[in-house]
Design a protein around this motif. Structure first.
Motif, short mmCIF file in Angstrom:
data_model
loop_
_atom_site.label_atom_id
_atom_site.label_comp_id
_atom_site.label_asym_id
_atom_site.label_seq_id
_atom_site.Cartn_x
_atom_site.Cartn_y
_atom_site.Cartn_z
N ALA A 111 13.26 -5.10 8.55
CA ALA A 111 14.76 -4.03 9.03
C ALA A 111 14.45 -2.57 7.48
N GLU A 112 13.63 -3.68 6.30
CA GLU A 112 13.07 -2.67 5.07
C GLU A 112 12.39 -1.20 6.15
N VAL A 113 11.29 -2.11 6.77
CA VAL A 113 10.43 -0.76 7.28
C VAL A 113 10.91 0.13 8.34
N LEU A 114 12.20 -0.65 8.72
CA LEU A 114 13.23 0.19 9.57
C LEU A 114 13.98 1.50 8.87
N GLY A 115 14.38 1.18 7.55
CA GLY A 115 15.83 1.48 6.88
C GLY A 115 16.67 0.75 7.46
N SER A 144 14.03 0.59 -0.21
CA SER A 144 15.04 1.40 -1.33
C SER A 144 15.68 0.67 -2.30
N SER A 145 15.68 -0.33 -2.73
CA SER A 145 15.85 -1.29 -3.83
C SER A 145 15.46 -0.98 -5.27
N ILE A 146 14.00 -0.12 -5.10
CA ILE A 146 13.07 -0.08 -5.99
C ILE A 146 13.82 1.39 -7.21
N LEU A 147 13.55 1.20 -8.42
CA LEU A 147 14.19 2.11 -9.65
C LEU A 147 13.08 2.71 -9.94
N VAL A 148 11.63 3.46 -10.30
CA VAL A 148 10.58 4.12 -10.64
C VAL A 148 10.92 4.37 -12.32
N VAL A 149 10.78 4.02 -13.47
CA VAL A 149 10.60 4.24 -15.06
C VAL A 149 9.10 4.67 -15.52
N LYS A 150 9.67 5.46 -16.36
CA LYS A 150 8.68 5.89 -17.21
C LYS A 150 8.00 5.82 -18.17
N VAL A 151 7.40 4.25 -18.72
CA VAL A 151 7.51 3.56 -20.16
C VAL A 151 7.88 4.46 -21.02
N GLU A 152 8.81 4.38 -21.86
CA GLU A 152 8.53 5.78 -23.21
C GLU A 152 8.45 4.41 -24.32
N GLY A 153 9.10 3.38 -24.38
CA GLY A 153 8.43 2.92 -25.93
C GLY A 153 6.86 2.02 -25.55
N SER A 154 6.96 1.88 -26.87
CA SER A 154 5.79 0.26 -26.95
C SER A 154 5.94 -1.54 -27.48
N SER A 155 7.34 -1.69 -26.67
CA SER A 155 7.79 -2.93 -27.20
C SER A 155 6.68 -4.30 -25.79
N MET A 156 6.09 -3.54 -25.16
CA MET A 156 5.52 -4.36 -23.97
C MET A 156 4.33 -4.14 -23.99
#
Length: 231
Positions: free
Chosen positions: A24-28, A137-149
């Protein structure tokens, strides 16, 4: 014409899926749509189109088990029984491998669109091409801006956060919303005795913090499931 079960098994085999949820995820589509199709013993036409567009799968092979499994044509799909001169058929198994095709996703800032305390509102700041297997569809992509990790996850890295995975798993990295700071990446640990969730950084310069367990679903945006960064 093959039965639904025969077509269904060919689709699962070609897309490397094992369950209705994965397919179902593949087919959307919703999983219930697959159950409905199975009950009707009929594969919807738009499934064939999506599988051709996304994986290069030959609709005739899916329907009948005939012809090449994968089909690529400069002019689009040509039927298996059509004039040979008009179609280009390639035995190219790599077309169906999940990593062989990319998709463009929005990249978001770790700062919320709303800078207050009402929750994280993703703010798009760019785009990134990633393998389709990394972009459900559930993925949120973010660009890391800090150094905490750092040094585990570096500043400037791209991180995929699965928003469907909010249940606390101690030791895993989650995206956690902190009022007036935005989205932070933290290792989380459940301290059930004190009814709290401990948030820890890889960088020792960042202090340990905590949130009450009642705030978990509100504050946890999702679990980090992949990272793209320079070594």
């Amino acid at each position: 014409m093959s039965s639904f079960d025969q077509v269904f098994e060919r689709i699962k085999s070609a897309t490397n899926t094992r369950t209705q949820v994965e397919l179902a995820e593949v087919l959307g589509i919703r999983q219930s749509s697959i159950s409905d199709a199975k009950r009707r013993n009929s594969v919807p036409a738009d499934w064939y189109l999506k599988l051709f567009e996304q994986y290069g799968l030959n609709p005739d092979w899916l329907k009948l088990g005939q012809g090449p499994m994968y089909l690529k044509s400069e002019e689009g799909y040509q039927p298996y029984d059509g004039p040979a001169a008009l179609s280009l058929r390639e035995e190219a198994a790599h077309y169906a491998e999940p990593e062989s095709k990319g998709t463009v996703v929005n990249v978001h800032s770790m700062q919320s669109e709303n800078e207050g305390h009402d929750g994280y509102e993703p703010k798009a700041i760019g785009k990134l091409n990633v393998p389709r297997s990394l972009a459900p569809s559930s993925i949120l992509v973010v660009k890391v801006e800090g150094s905490s990790m750092e040094p585990y996850i570096r500043r400037g890295a791209y991180v995929g956060i699965d928003q469907n995975k909010k249940n606390v798993v101690s030791g895993e990295i989650f995206g956690v919303f902190v009022p007036y700071e935005g989205l932070l990446l933290k290792r989380v640990y459940l301290d059930a005795d004190r009814e709290r969730i401990v948030l820890r950084s890889e960088n020792q310069a960042h202090p340990e913090t905590e949130i009450h367990v009642d705030k978990a679903q509100e504050r946890i945006v999702g679990r980090a499931v992949w990272v793209i960064q320079d070594l």
